[in-house]
Enzyme design. Structure first.
Site, PDB file in Angstrom:
ATOM      1  N   ARG A 208       0.843  -1.204   0.000  1.00 33.07           N
ATOM      2  CA  ARG A 208       0.000   0.000   0.000  1.00 33.07           C
ATOM      3  C   ARG A 208       0.881   1.258   0.000  1.00 33.07           C
ATOM      4  O   ARG A 208       0.477   2.298  -0.490  1.00 33.07           O
ATOM      5  CB  ARG A 208      -0.954  -0.016   1.203  1.00 33.07           C
ATOM      6  N   PHE A 224     -11.542  -5.804  -5.814  1.00 32.75           N
ATOM      7  CA  PHE A 224     -11.516  -6.559  -4.551  1.00 32.75           C
ATOM      8  C   PHE A 224     -11.014  -5.611  -3.449  1.00 32.75           C
ATOM      9  O   PHE A 224     -10.005  -5.858  -2.794  1.00 32.75           O
ATOM     10  CB  PHE A 224     -10.607  -7.796  -4.656  1.00 32.75           C
ATOM     11  N   ASP A 246     -16.205  -4.442  -4.862  1.00 30.82           N
ATOM     12  CA  ASP A 246     -16.156  -5.589  -3.951  1.00 30.82           C
ATOM     13  C   ASP A 246     -17.547  -6.207  -3.898  1.00 30.82           C
ATOM     14  O   ASP A 246     -18.554  -5.518  -4.083  1.00 30.82           O
ATOM     15  CB  ASP A 246     -15.709  -5.163  -2.547  1.00 30.82           C
ATOM     16  N   SER A 247     -17.604  -7.506  -3.644  1.00 28.63           N
ATOM     17  CA  SER A 247     -18.914  -8.175  -3.607  1.00 28.63           C
ATOM     18  C   SER A 247     -19.609  -8.011  -2.259  1.00 28.63           C
ATOM     19  O   SER A 247     -20.758  -8.408  -2.110  1.00 28.63           O
ATOM     20  CB  SER A 247     -18.737  -9.663  -3.929  1.00 28.63           C
ATOM     21  N   ASP A 296      -6.525  -7.382  -6.382  1.00 28.40           N
ATOM     22  CA  ASP A 296      -6.046  -8.207  -5.262  1.00 28.40           C
ATOM     23  C   ASP A 296      -7.136  -9.210  -4.870  1.00 28.40           C
ATOM     24  O   ASP A 296      -7.778  -9.060  -3.828  1.00 28.40           O
ATOM     25  CB  ASP A 296      -5.692  -7.283  -4.083  1.00 28.40           C
ATOM     26  N   CYS A 336      -2.652 -14.397  -4.036  1.00 30.26           N
ATOM     27  CA  CYS A 336      -2.294 -14.848  -2.687  1.00 30.26           C
ATOM     28  C   CYS A 336      -2.465 -16.359  -2.568  1.00 30.26           C
ATOM     29  O   CYS A 336      -2.515 -16.892  -1.468  1.00 30.26           O
ATOM     30  CB  CYS A 336      -3.095 -14.113  -1.628  1.00 30.26           C
TER      31      CYS A 336
END
Ligand code: SAH
Length: 392
Positions: A208, A224, A246-247, A296, A336
């Site tokens: 970040r 995301f 984002d969901s 991400d 990830c």
């Protein structure tokens, strides 16, 4: 000796190379009197000592080694020493929110300890750690004097250990609904009781900060987004706008709070609750373009069997993202999934660029924050990789 786990012939090599896992297939025999969770000595068929760790027959990883030193007992002092050592290794990271214990890589297999200011949040990922939990909590309290220690062992891997999920206060006060932390001079509200992982993606902290160099005056899309970590980083580094996707509505509303907390303007249209994969297609058909896209996604490959499908999803995500970038724009893309190696990830992103009809350069490689170290003998600990690609 009755506390021995005897390996099959010729299965000692990983242990000699200090890899801390003993798979059940490598074991010849275990005394039936030893209970799961107990400390055992792993020995060769010739009874040579290799390592001492904790046993769980229910897991494919039947033993996780705690020490290679036959003279080292697994007692109160052991946990004190190891915890103090892991904490001492964090002196270089004087952040309020940081990982203090990174499991195997800090010599404490199965244990994660994260710090959010005055609060500690722990994850006991294995039966061995579950059995030592009370002891570990006592030692952490002595060492760091936190206001409270909260448990977030609501993770899938516990199932493989035959353990139910566990959450709640272990000692001290209950943490508030929101803990405010300072990260690289930015402020975030963290919900340690309900948020993902232990509340915040500490593994992305260093990234970040690093992305600040790519976003000045840019129109950014943050795929995301979770609670807006990259959005706050980008906007406070001079990005023109950040569109967050984002969901989960809950994380988006916390993302808005995090922007406000940093004195950044909130435009509701910049927070989109949608499935990224279908939303990207819509943006493409509407011919939207961006200067920087950060992607991400959550872990897409949980097992070898899911790897091919995950690779297709990563490719799809990166392909469409590249198509939405203006020439000279940056794709900051992550995986990830531990099962996707850095090499494979690069190949997937390369494949995406070819199919997107773009050439791209790697300008920076990203990894997990420095308080998530990777033990050289345990490369499995390296799970987060990222590429900053300039589309040309
Ligand atoms: N970059 C963030 C962390 C991302 S975590 C940070 O630095 O804090 C992954 C996020 O993806 C979660 O918030 C989850 O809600 C969201 N997510 C998972 N699947 C999704 C999908 N198909 N579409 C959109 N969002 C999704």
């Amino acid at each position: 000796m009755s506390n021995q786990v005897v390996l099959k012939f010729n299965r000692d090599k990983p242990l000699r190379h200090k890899h801390p896992w003993v798979f059940s297939g490598a074991i010849d025999r275990i005394d039936p009197a030893i209970t799961d969770g107990a400390v055992v000595d792993v020995v060769t068929p010739q009874s040579e000592f290799l390592g001492r760790g904790y046993l769980n027959r229910k897991s494919q990883i039947a033993v996780r080694v705690l020490t290679w030193n036959q003279a080292e007992a697994i007692d109160e002092e052991f946990w004190s020493r190891r915890l103090a050592l892991a904490v001492s290794w964090r002196v270089m990271s004087d952040h309020e929110a940081r990982r203090l214990v990174n499991a195997e890589s800090d010599g404490l297999p199965g244990l994660v300890v994260d710090q959010y200011g005055d609060w500690l949040v722990i994850q006991a990922l294995t039966l061995g750690i579950e059995c030592a939990k009370a002891e570990i909590v006592d030692r952490l309290s002595e060492l760091l004097k936190p206001r409270g220690i909260y448990e977030r062992s609501d993770v899938d891997v516990r199932e493989k250990e035959g353990l139910p999920p566990a959450t709640g206060v272990l000692t001290g006060d209950e943490p508030p609904e929101r803990i405010e932390i300072d990260e690289n001079g930015r402020h975030f509200l963290v919900d340690v009781k309900h948020g993902h992982k232990t509340g915040f993606y500490l593994d992305q902290r260093d990234n970040r900060r690093k992305i600040r160099s790519y976003v000045r005056d840019a129109e950014v899309m943050n795929l995301f987004s979770y609670t807006g970590g990259f959005a706050v980083a980008a906007l406070s580094a001079g990005a023109k706008s950040v569109l967050n996707v984002d969901s989960s509505a809950d994380v988006l509303s916390l993302a808005k709070e995090n922007l406000r907390l940093n004195g950044l303007a909130v435009n509701d249209n910049d927070f989109v609750e949608a499935d990224v994969f279908s939303y990207l297609r819509r943006l493409r058909s509407e011919k939207h373009m961006f200067d920087v896209i950060i992607a991400d996604p959550p872990k897409l490959a949980h097992s070898q069997a899911q790897l091919e499908r995950a690779a297709r999803a990563y490719k799809d995500l990166n392909l469409i993202s590249m198509q939405l970038l203006r020439p000279g724009g940056y794709l900051i893309t992550f995986s990830c999934s531990g099962l996707v190696s850095p090499d494979l990830f690069q190949k997937i992103v390369f494949g995406a660029s070819i199919d997107a009809g773009h050439e791209a350069q790697i300008v920076e490689r990203l990894s997990q924050s420095s308080d998530h170290p990777v033990l050289l003998s345990f490369p499995e600990a390296e799970y987060l990789k990222g590429l900053v690609c300039r589309v040309i």
